[in-house]
Design an enzyme around this catalytic site. Structure first.
Site, PDB file in Angstrom:
ATOM      1  N   ALA B 290      75.760 -31.435  17.755  1.00 28.38           N
ATOM      2  CA  ALA B 290      74.592 -30.478  17.417  1.00 28.38           C
ATOM      3  C   ALA B 290      73.211 -31.208  17.712  1.00 28.38           C
ATOM      4  O   ALA B 290      72.409 -30.245  17.935  1.00 28.38           O
ATOM      5  CB  ALA B 290      74.772 -30.303  15.672  1.00 28.38           C
ATOM      6  N   TYR B 437      64.526 -29.126  12.114  1.00 28.79           N
ATOM      7  CA  TYR B 437      65.780 -28.788  11.879  1.00 28.79           C
ATOM      8  C   TYR B 437      67.049 -29.759  12.341  1.00 28.79           C
ATOM      9  O   TYR B 437      66.564 -30.601  13.091  1.00 28.79           O
ATOM     10  CB  TYR B 437      66.258 -27.370  12.139  1.00 28.79           C
ATOM     11  N   GLU B 438      68.379 -29.498  11.805  1.00 28.64           N
ATOM     12  CA  GLU B 438      69.191 -30.501  12.363  1.00 28.64           C
ATOM     13  C   GLU B 438      69.029 -31.854  11.855  1.00 28.64           C
ATOM     14  O   GLU B 438      69.052 -32.923  12.612  1.00 28.64           O
ATOM     15  CB  GLU B 438      69.556 -30.110  13.900  1.00 28.64           C
ATOM     16  N   GLY B 439      68.032 -32.112  11.018  1.00 25.56           N
ATOM     17  CA  GLY B 439      67.634 -33.482  10.600  1.00 25.56           C
ATOM     18  C   GLY B 439      66.214 -33.570  11.117  1.00 25.56           C
ATOM     19  O   GLY B 439      66.120 -33.636  12.105  1.00 25.56           O
ATOM     20  N   GLN B 444      65.692 -38.609  11.482  1.00 24.97           N
ATOM     21  CA  GLN B 444      66.377 -39.279  12.806  1.00 24.97           C
ATOM     22  C   GLN B 444      66.117 -40.852  12.932  1.00 24.97           C
ATOM     23  O   GLN B 444      66.912 -41.518  13.201  1.00 24.97           O
ATOM     24  CB  GLN B 444      65.983 -38.336  13.968  1.00 24.97           C
TER      25      GLN B 444
END
Lengths: 579, 579
Positions: B290, B437-439, B444
């Site tokens: 993802a 989004y997605e962290g 990260q």
């Protein structure tokens, strides 16, 4: 949450660090601007901005301006706020008393517009254009034009525009095609052509709108020297509508509160301002002030973004922050964002740009005042030298930081920053335009290096850097770090000037390093600003010491990279340096 | 102008530089993916993207998604394009043949989504969520759930969501409160709670929508270990509507083509995926894929911005560029923007990020395939190590560059970039979300340094860097520069790990340098990528050599600054390093 000015912070910079009243006391006509008077103006301005202008910002974005059949309706409340602004005399703050103004120093106008832009960038565009038109008309207009229009511009009764850009002529105004044809009547001309990106070209804030239009007389030479400037009112003195029409307004990324108009001039009546062929000259009389306004917009917008992010970071809890004593946590299952190092740093770095930028912009504002009003011509020239060199730096570096820093502030909100609700994404969108207008940031860099530094072999810039030294004390670590970089920049300026003017010089060299050079100057100036703020604020006061530390540890290191980039490009063989 | 994929460029990177078919030939079940087959898939994908998806991008932004009484209407054409996408079998490209898929390598899916995102980020959000749901269900779902839903996810007949975030739980999913209560019926649970920021939570593209919902069982421990995952369909197998409602959609900065929903679950029926308390585990099976998708979104969006700016720079003339031979100018009264050094450099720097990022992302995609399908477990582990370390780097650095670089591309247009007409400002607005989004990108950086590098003292990262060396040749200048930085990063990693784990270590240290560290890793990886591209393309081919030069002269120098920032923070006394 809408923006709130903090007059006490501005007061600290203006009074404690810059000693503004002492500097203004030496100027003709501005000696009355003592600290109590200035503080009172700031207090009142802060109230007006917070209470009248700031609450309209959100609607300005969401409703925006509407065009219908040539008329433009501004967002709800804009008209009333503008009327209140005029009634309170704010437009005339820094205009001469002879023109109905209050004769206060420019620097106060600068602060006022910083706050207005922070509170509501879209609304502020309208009155923001008055001041350049006032200066332009005052210095280059005929007595008849001034008698007719100067007072109504000063008071804000009529608003004004700058009609420069055309579809084929943006950064390159030499390509302007709009025609001006003389008539038999006195100085009347007929103006015909299409202008684009005209902020406030049409609106419902004032009855009349005065357009300053760059156009070309019959037989004028091609290029910038063939351009003349004309005043073209929407409503003629006899009450008739002039041949000026707003064809549409642009759909933009942001700044929805300000109508960006396409204006068509069809044999519109206009009168020259200044001599034929001297149009750019007449426009550029206000260039430093206008660019400084835009730099202050950037500073203000970044402060607005910071205020939102800082407030959010003090109420939102997510995850555990490292190194917090357990007792400080109470019962909360997560720690405040502001306790997380990456968030703390991000906020402090923005403050470093905001407050350091303020110090530099306020100093430049004071020197704009000095350049106009100092009795000693040598001091006027020195002031002018600073304004001429530093203004493009402030415009480019601080508008870039406004956009990038507002985006960083958005990041503090996580997903909430990307939705409209918190208002932070509007600031990012609004701020983006400031990197483009009033000369793109790339144009500012070329202006600095190619027009202002190279022509005199770096003399003026070198002298400016030397003048910064007395305020720094090599015994303080911070100041020593700045002094070292200042010397490096001076040396690099000399070698760069030599490299650019050498016999076999690569003509692309100055263009290729102009952005890095501007950035290096910005960082040295910012270092100078923070060394002074740090020295003049209490050693334990986090309000000033935290951003000072952030500047030193997080911002200043970029300077070494910029200097390295310039040196590397200077060393590159010509054929291998297409980039 | 809408986005056009260039399969030949991708082919050069995949085939000539990465030798993808040779690598895939060693994998179980993927040996059929030879160069002709892959090239054909790329060709077809390119056509579909350019002809069907790209033309809808502008309307997706301007019309956007509409919410009314719980239903969501997607922009004009979105539904038909999605039907065509399903009919052509694109959703199942990399799904197992046993599930009705085509069994092609993941890397092709990655390229497909890079192009789709570039062409129409909003539309692409909907199918983009399928793949994670497929992996999650395939690896953790019960046989009964798989029998019911796996096939319809693979085919794209039903779309899926990831319901993680709640108002109080964003980056910190441990704070999730949604409840799951067991019932008397088999594995049925009743799910109740509110989820926010749910992309594709409701829409008209498919009849059913399958929600993967993170919730807490009665008596579950607080924090992330108390979370379980449930599949909650919009329509139950017996045809009834489940207790799931879309309360509203968010007004966002961009990505208007994708509905971002507030979802309310009222005793909705759901079934567990994976074991109780292993909810995050089940979700994170697809995390690398993802995140790599998001990195490729960034790369794609930057390429879309570049295409627009490059085309504009080749048609717009403003001012004279330095050093052009007069003969090359013809009759034009100004030179093309692309001839101006600042514009040329800006464009080449973006290409350096785009194509270097592609090489790294495609390699990561190939290693995702290897991590799943290599017969040798040691090789699977090695591949997994790369994916685990490099994916957060690609996600953070390339989404940041997507936003910053798209903004640079906007600058090429001057004022025209700020208006909607040219479509470039949409890309800037759309790209901004990918940093969140997605962290978030800050998450990260923490993931890389605190979870992946520090725990083994930098061993895995060091080994990865060592593995990069054989592809570099110290005899070539470019490679030598990269090799030197690679060694510096290795050494710094070791000292940083030691400093973070020392007895009196400052607990804030790794958090304070995590962003710089991720950025340093990104720049070393990018250097490695460009050294190879430069070596494998013709020495005079500007398509690859110009961005290689831009990387070397304009991008790589940032690495030295990042390393300096980290060293400086390591050297700071603990009490003086609050930032």
């Amino acid at each position: 949450m809408s923006y709130r000015p903090h007059p006490a912070d501005t007061g600290f910079l203006l009074f404690d660090v810059l000693h503004a009243p002492r500097q203004l006391a030496a100027l003709e006509g501005l000696a009355d601007a003592d600290q109590p008077l200035m503080a009172q103006v700031l207090e009142e301005a802060g109230k007006f901005v917070a209470e009248v202008v700031a609450p309209l910002n959100r609607q300005g974005d969401e409703v925006g301006c509407r065009w219908e059949a040539g008329t433009v309706t501004t967002p709800p409340g804009f008209r009333e706020a503008y009327r209140a602004f005029v009634a309170a005399g704010w437009p005339a703050l820094a205009c001469a008393e002879a023109d109905g103004g209050q004769g206060l120093p420019w620097v106060l106008e600068g602060v006022l517009y910083e706050w207005l832009s922070a509170a509501n960038h879209g609304w502020t565009m309208a009155p923001g254009l008055l001041h350049g038109a006032y200066e332009c008309l005052k210095h280059h207009g005929s007595d008849a034009l001034k008698a007719c229009y100067l007072g109504q511009i000063a008071s804000g009764e009529s608003l004004a525009t700058m009609c420069l850009t055309e579809p084929q002529a943006g950064s390159d105004l030499g390509l302007v095609r709009t025609q001006a044809v003389p008539t038999d009547v006195d100085t009347e001309h007929r103006i015909s052509g299409t202008k684009i990106f005209i902020s406030g070209g049409e609106h419902d804030l004032t009855d009349n709108i005065l357009h300053l239009v760059l156009a070309r007389l019959p037989g004028a030479p091609a290029g910038p020297k063939g351009l003349s400037l004309f005043l073209v009112p929407k409503i003629l003195p006899d009450g008739r509508r002039n041949g000026v029409a707003c064809e549409r307004i642009e759909e933009k990324m942001g700044l929805h509160g300000s109508p960006t108009c396409v204006m068509r001039f069809d044999a519109a009546t206009g009168w020259p301002i200044g001599a034929p062929g001297a149009g750019l000259n007449a426009m550029f009389v206000m260039m430093n002030a206008a660019r400084l306004h835009v730099a202050l917009q950037g500073i203000g917008l970044l402060d607005a973004a910071w205020q939102k992010a800082d407030a959010y970071a003090h109420e939102r809890r997510q995850m555990r922050a490292p190194g917090l004593p357990p007792a400080s946590r109470g019962n909360a299952s997560a720690d405040l964002l502001v306790e997380h190092p990456a968030m703390r740093r991000l906020l402090d770095v923005q403050r470093a740009w905001i407050d350091g930028g303020r110090l530099l912009a306020y100093r430049t504002g004071l020197l704009l005042d000095a350049a106009r009003h100092h009795p000693d011509s040598r001091r006027r020239d020195e002031a002018q030298r600073w304004c001429s060199l530093v203004t493009p730096v402030l415009k480019a570096a601080w508008t870039q930081q406004a956009f990038l820093g507002a985006s960083e502030c958005l990041q503090v909100f996580g997903g909430h920053g990307y939705v409209r609700e918190w208002g932070i994404e509007q600031i990012v969108r609004d701020a983006r335009v400031s990197m483009i207008y009033e000369g793109t940031n790339e144009i500012q860099a070329i202006d600095l290096l190619l027009r202002k530094v190279l022509p005199d072999g770096g003399q003026a810039l070198g002298a400016l850097l030397v003048d910064l030294r007395p305020a720094l004390d090599a015994g303080r670590d911070f100041d020593a770090e700045v002094l070292r970089r200042l010397a490096e920049l001076r040396y690099l300026t000399t070698t760069l000037c030599a490299a650019c003017t050498a016999e076999a010089a690569d003509p692309a060299l100055p263009h290729a390093v102009a952005d890095d050079y501007l950035r290096a100057v910005a960082l040295v100036l910012l270092g100078w600003a923070w060394a002074q703020i740090a020295a003049k604020s209490a050693a334990e006061d986090p309000r000033w010491q935290a951003p000072a530390l952030a500047f030193r540890t997080r911002v200043l290191p970029e300077l070494d990279m910029r200097l390295a980039l310039i040196r590397q490009r200077m060393a590159a063989p010509r054929h291998a340096a297409t980039t």
